[in-house]
Design a protein around this motif. Structure first.
Motif, short mmCIF file in Angstrom:
data_model
loop_
_atom_site.label_atom_id
_atom_site.label_comp_id
_atom_site.label_asym_id
_atom_site.label_seq_id
_atom_site.Cartn_x
_atom_site.Cartn_y
_atom_site.Cartn_z
N ALA A 1 19.95 28.10 26.66
CA ALA A 1 20.97 28.83 27.44
C ALA A 1 21.41 30.08 26.70
O ALA A 1 21.57 31.16 27.31
CB ALA A 1 22.17 27.92 27.71
N VAL A 2 21.61 29.98 25.39
CA VAL A 2 22.02 31.15 24.58
C VAL A 2 20.94 32.22 24.60
O VAL A 2 21.23 33.41 24.78
CB VAL A 2 22.33 30.71 23.13
CG1 VAL A 2 22.52 31.93 22.24
CG2 VAL A 2 23.58 29.85 23.09
N LEU A 3 19.69 31.81 24.44
CA LEU A 3 18.58 32.77 24.44
C LEU A 3 18.43 33.46 25.79
O LEU A 3 18.16 34.67 25.86
CB LEU A 3 17.27 32.06 24.06
CG LEU A 3 17.19 31.54 22.61
CD1 LEU A 3 15.89 30.77 22.40
CD2 LEU A 3 17.30 32.68 21.62
N SER B 1 19.19 38.44 28.74
CA SER B 1 19.56 39.02 30.04
C SER B 1 20.50 40.22 29.90
O SER B 1 20.82 40.87 30.90
CB SER B 1 20.23 37.95 30.91
OG SER B 1 21.50 37.58 30.36
N ILE B 2 20.97 40.52 28.68
CA ILE B 2 21.87 41.66 28.49
C ILE B 2 21.10 42.95 28.68
O ILE B 2 20.17 43.26 27.91
CB ILE B 2 22.52 41.63 27.09
CG1 ILE B 2 23.38 40.37 26.92
CG2 ILE B 2 23.35 42.88 26.85
CD1 ILE B 2 23.94 40.19 25.53
N ALA C 1 30.36 46.33 22.93
CA ALA C 1 30.48 45.23 21.97
C ALA C 1 29.26 44.30 22.00
O ALA C 1 29.00 43.59 21.03
CB ALA C 1 31.75 44.43 22.25
N LYS C 2 28.50 44.31 23.09
CA LYS C 2 27.34 43.43 23.18
C LYS C 2 26.11 43.98 22.48
O LYS C 2 25.08 43.30 22.40
CB LYS C 2 26.99 43.19 24.66
CG LYS C 2 28.06 42.45 25.45
CD LYS C 2 27.61 42.28 26.90
CE LYS C 2 28.66 41.55 27.73
NZ LYS C 2 28.23 41.41 29.15
N TYR C 3 26.18 45.21 21.98
CA TYR C 3 24.99 45.89 21.47
C TYR C 3 25.07 46.09 19.96
O TYR C 3 26.14 46.08 19.37
CB TYR C 3 24.80 47.22 22.19
CG TYR C 3 24.83 47.07 23.70
CD1 TYR C 3 23.71 46.63 24.39
CD2 TYR C 3 26.00 47.33 24.42
CE1 TYR C 3 23.74 46.46 25.76
CE2 TYR C 3 26.03 47.16 25.79
CZ TYR C 3 24.91 46.72 26.46
OH TYR C 3 24.94 46.56 27.82
N PHE D 1 22.82 52.31 24.65
CA PHE D 1 23.16 51.26 23.68
C PHE D 1 22.29 50.05 24.02
O PHE D 1 22.23 49.62 25.18
CB PHE D 1 24.64 50.92 23.75
CG PHE D 1 25.52 51.97 23.14
CD1 PHE D 1 25.78 51.97 21.77
CD2 PHE D 1 26.05 52.98 23.92
CE1 PHE D 1 26.59 52.94 21.20
CE2 PHE D 1 26.85 53.96 23.36
CZ PHE D 1 27.11 53.94 21.99
N THR D 2 21.60 49.52 23.01
CA THR D 2 20.63 48.46 23.23
C THR D 2 20.82 47.35 22.19
O THR D 2 21.62 47.48 21.27
CB THR D 2 19.19 49.01 23.13
OG1 THR D 2 19.00 49.58 21.82
CG2 THR D 2 18.96 50.08 24.18
#
Length: 368
Positions: free
Chosen positions: A27-29, A34-35, A103-105, A211-212
């Motif tokens: 689930a985490v992967l 998916s981001i 913040a996700k990158y 941003f990646t």
């Protein structure tokens, strides 16, 4: 496979936790994969793209061509050396005057090419560190080497630091650390950095900014963690099955480690600094890592031996070499400042004058 191994694999204490952890991991992967990238350009609907020059600081650099389309930002410009550190650049900011949450990158990706320009500076601006003390935006900076070929570069966000001149301007403590506020980026600046050939016409073409995420290191850590956890569960089941066996005492013979001679530590630190002072990224942490000591120990060695802090000692070495180059070479001041470890010529000029009472040009003229 022997019976003992089959017992371990079939035990509920093994397959239940392994199955649960595997589901969580999958689930985490899936979530991480998916981001999607945060596209800053091309994104004309949500962002403004404006240019700036050193004319705001009484410079004379000129933006000769500037176009923005849905596939390309192109600018052609002429730097003028009448200003001590000429520059032009691009400002990218959200149209709604809000902030950018990235913040996700963990990296910024730029597809770019440049003519007659070797590197650019990338600046990320966030809200003030302390609004009660100053309304100035917080600046984090990094450099990027570019070529005349269209290439995608990935710059880790962990690489962005306070530039020296910004630290001096706001009188921040040398070892004070601040985490980049990735939830509240105000705007992004991309501009020229040190350029030896001032008067050569220059162009910059930007094809994409985003941003990646680079997940290779994270996936490796997750894989290692999964493997270690399975081994731990296997070991736990093995010991559960063997719990009736008497535990055997394990005696480990070892030789005590010698305490490091303080003088050898001092010599290593000073020798490393004296050999690597021209690296603009030289820090207490890097010296400590390379000489098997601690940043605090390095700072204490310098303080005890030279009665000054690390930054002062490093600047003195750099300035001594700068003085020699000013007198013994035909390099211009910008080249000298870059060679001895300063990323910003204005910062070099300010430090040089504070130390000698003269700016570099006056020193060269008076000593010749």
């Amino acid at each position: 496979m022997n019976k003992q191994a089959l017992k371990i694999l079939n035990a509920k204490y093994f397959y239940i936790p392994v199955a649960a952890f595997t589901l969580i991991l999958v689930a985490v992967l899936i979530y991480i994969s998916s981001i999607s990238d945060r596209i800053i350009f091309p994104n004309l609907e949500n962002y403004n793209y404006n240019y700036y020059t050193d004319q705001a600081n009484s410079g004379n650099s000129e933006m000769q061509e500037y176009t923005v389309s849905d596939t390309l930002i192109h600018f052609k410009f002429q730097l003028n050396d009448q200003f001590y550190s000429p520059y032009v650049g691009l400002i990218l900011s959200p149209k709604n005057m809000g902030t950018i949450n990235v913040a996700k990158y963990n990296q910024i990706s730029i597809t770019i090419s440049g003519k007659n320009i070797e590197r650019i500076g990338i600046s990320l601006y966030t809200p003030p560190l302390d609004p009660e003390q100053s309304s100035d935006e917080t600046l984090y900076h990094s450099y990027l080497g570019v070529s005349d070929q269209k290439i995608q570069y990935n710059v880790p966000l962990s690489q962005f630091q306070f530039p020296d001149w910004w630290v001096d301007l706001h009188q921040l403590e040398e070892d004070k650390k601040h985490t980049l506020d990735l939830k509240n980026l105000l705007h992004i600046n991309i501009g020229t950095a040190f350029s030896p050939e001032i008067k050569a016409p220059k162009t910059i073409d930007i094809f994409q900014i985003a941003f990646t995420r680079d997940n290779k290191e994270l996936f490796l850590m997750i894989g290692i963690g999964y493997f270690v956890l399975v081994l731990l569960i296997l070991s736990l089941n093995y010991f559960i099955l063997k719990r009736k066996e008497k535990e055997k005492e394990i005696v480990v013979e070892y030789k005590s480690l010698d305490i490091e001679d303080i003088n050898s530590s001092e010599a290593r630190c000073l020798e490393f600094i004296n050999s690597n002072y021209s690296e603009s990224s030289l820090t207490l942490e890097k010296i400590a890592e390379e000489t098997a000591t601690t940043p605090r120990r390095v700072a204490k060695i310098i303080s005890n031996k030279f009665n000054c802090n690390f930054k002062t000692y490093l600047n003195r070495i750099r300035l001594n070499e700068a003085k020699r180059l000013l007198l013994e070479s035909n390099l211009n001041i910008g080249e000298i400042s870059y060679k001895v470890g300063f990323n910003n010529q204005s910062h070099f000029n300010r430090v040089f004058k504070a130390e000698t009472g003269k700016n570099p040009s006056e020193y060269r003229e008076n000593q010749s």
